[in-house]
Motif scaffolding. Structure first.
Motif, mmCIF file in Angstrom:
data_model
loop_
_atom_site.group_PDB
_atom_site.id
_atom_site.type_symbol
_atom_site.label_atom_id
_atom_site.label_comp_id
_atom_site.label_asym_id
_atom_site.label_seq_id
_atom_site.Cartn_x
_atom_site.Cartn_y
_atom_site.Cartn_z
ATOM 1 N N ASP A 1 0.848 -1.205 0.000
ATOM 2 C CA ASP A 1 0.000 0.000 0.000
ATOM 3 C C ASP A 1 0.885 1.257 0.000
ATOM 4 O O ASP A 1 0.579 2.258 -0.665
ATOM 5 N N ALA B 1 2.393 1.615 -3.386
ATOM 6 C CA ALA B 1 1.366 2.065 -4.341
ATOM 7 C C ALA B 1 1.072 3.529 -4.103
ATOM 8 O O ALA B 1 0.890 4.325 -5.056
ATOM 9 N N GLU B 2 1.020 3.859 -2.825
ATOM 10 C CA GLU B 2 0.727 5.254 -2.508
ATOM 11 C C GLU B 2 1.880 6.141 -2.966
ATOM 12 O O GLU B 2 1.658 7.221 -3.509
ATOM 13 N N ARG B 3 3.102 5.724 -2.809
ATOM 14 C CA ARG B 3 4.239 6.498 -3.257
ATOM 15 C C ARG B 3 4.253 6.586 -4.780
ATOM 16 O O ARG B 3 4.589 7.637 -5.326
ATOM 17 N N PHE B 4 3.906 5.463 -5.390
ATOM 18 C CA PHE B 4 3.846 5.446 -6.850
ATOM 19 C C PHE B 4 2.798 6.435 -7.339
ATOM 20 O O PHE B 4 3.037 7.229 -8.263
ATOM 21 N N LEU B 5 1.631 6.403 -6.708
ATOM 22 C CA LEU B 5 0.561 7.341 -7.083
ATOM 23 C C LEU B 5 0.997 8.790 -6.804
ATOM 24 O O LEU B 5 0.718 9.696 -7.582
ATOM 25 N N GLU B 6 1.686 8.976 -5.679
ATOM 26 C CA GLU B 6 2.158 10.302 -5.343
ATOM 27 C C GLU B 6 3.180 10.767 -6.372
ATOM 28 O O GLU B 6 3.185 11.940 -6.781
ATOM 29 N N SER B 7 4.021 9.870 -6.795
ATOM 30 C CA SER B 7 5.029 10.195 -7.801
ATOM 31 C C SER B 7 4.351 10.559 -9.124
ATOM 32 O O SER B 7 4.744 11.526 -9.790
ATOM 33 N N ILE B 8 3.330 9.768 -9.489
ATOM 34 C CA ILE B 8 2.592 10.055 -10.734
ATOM 35 C C ILE B 8 1.881 11.406 -10.599
ATOM 36 O O ILE B 8 1.885 12.220 -11.528
ATOM 37 N N ARG B 9 1.271 11.616 -9.432
ATOM 38 C CA ARG B 9 0.574 12.883 -9.189
ATOM 39 C C ARG B 9 1.572 14.055 -9.282
ATOM 40 O O ARG B 9 1.283 15.090 -9.875
#
Length: 195
Positions: free
Chosen positions: A5, A8-16
């Motif tokens: 999680d 994934a959250e870091r990945f989403l944050e990176s994408i964001r």
């Protein structure tokens, strides 16, 4: 799962973050393009306004010059008419004075002196022309060989003379003397037209 999680959250944050950076870059690029296009439009409009202003200024100057030229022409025409009227009035008054002179007591002596000068200039076989009313003033006053003839085209007085043998002719009438003064009068009467 926690780590998953978190990843994934870091990945989403990176994408964001990448998306927000890309959006910020696009916004910056868009703002720069808008500013560039606004500057170009402003410059084009300013150039167009300057061209229009120059054109309208020249058109107004041309119109003003035409109107000034027309006003000058009208003023010159008016002054020329006034000048002609003054000259006509002056010469009408002079004509009246010449008629009074021709009816006066000094006229006979002047006419005889004019006749003597013309007779001398014309020589023998010359003919003097005078008004019918002036013929008695010259009877017996002419040198021998000079003929005297009535000429009622002479209205004010004076004499004309001719000698066909020598080809000489002279006009010493009061009308001719008065007419000879027109140019002198216009040049010396201070009636110049300068506008």
């Amino acid at each position: 799962m926690n780590e998953l999680d978190t990843r994934a959250e870091r990945f989403l944050e990176s994408i964001r973050a990448e998306g927000e950076a890309a959006c910020a870059a696009i916004r910056t690029e868009t703002d720069a393009e808008i500013d560039r296009q606004l500057d170009e439009a402003r410059q084009a409009q300013q150039a167009k306004a300057e061209h229009t202003l120059h054109f309208e200024t020249e058109r107004a100057r041309t119109r003003a010059n035409r109107e000034l030229s027309a006003a000058r022409m009208q003023a010159r025409a008016k002054l020329a008419a006034q000048r002609q009227q003054i000259a006509a009035d002056t010469f009408a008054a002079a004509r009246t004075q010449l008629a009074a002179f021709a009816a006066g007591k000094d006229y006979a002596a002047w006419l005889q002196a004019s006749a003597a000068a013309l007779a001398e200039t014309m020589g023998e076989s010359g003919t003097l022309y005078a008004r019918t009313a002036d013929l008695p003033l010259l009877q017996g006053k002419l040198p021998a060989g000079v003929a005297m003839t009535a000429d009622d085209t002479i209205t004010l007085g004076g004499l004309c003379a001719a000698n066909p043998a020598t080809g000489l002719a002279a006009d010493d009438t009061l009308e001719a003397r008065l007419d000879a003064q027109h140019d002198w009068f216009l040049q010396n009467a201070g009636l110049e037209i300068t506008i």
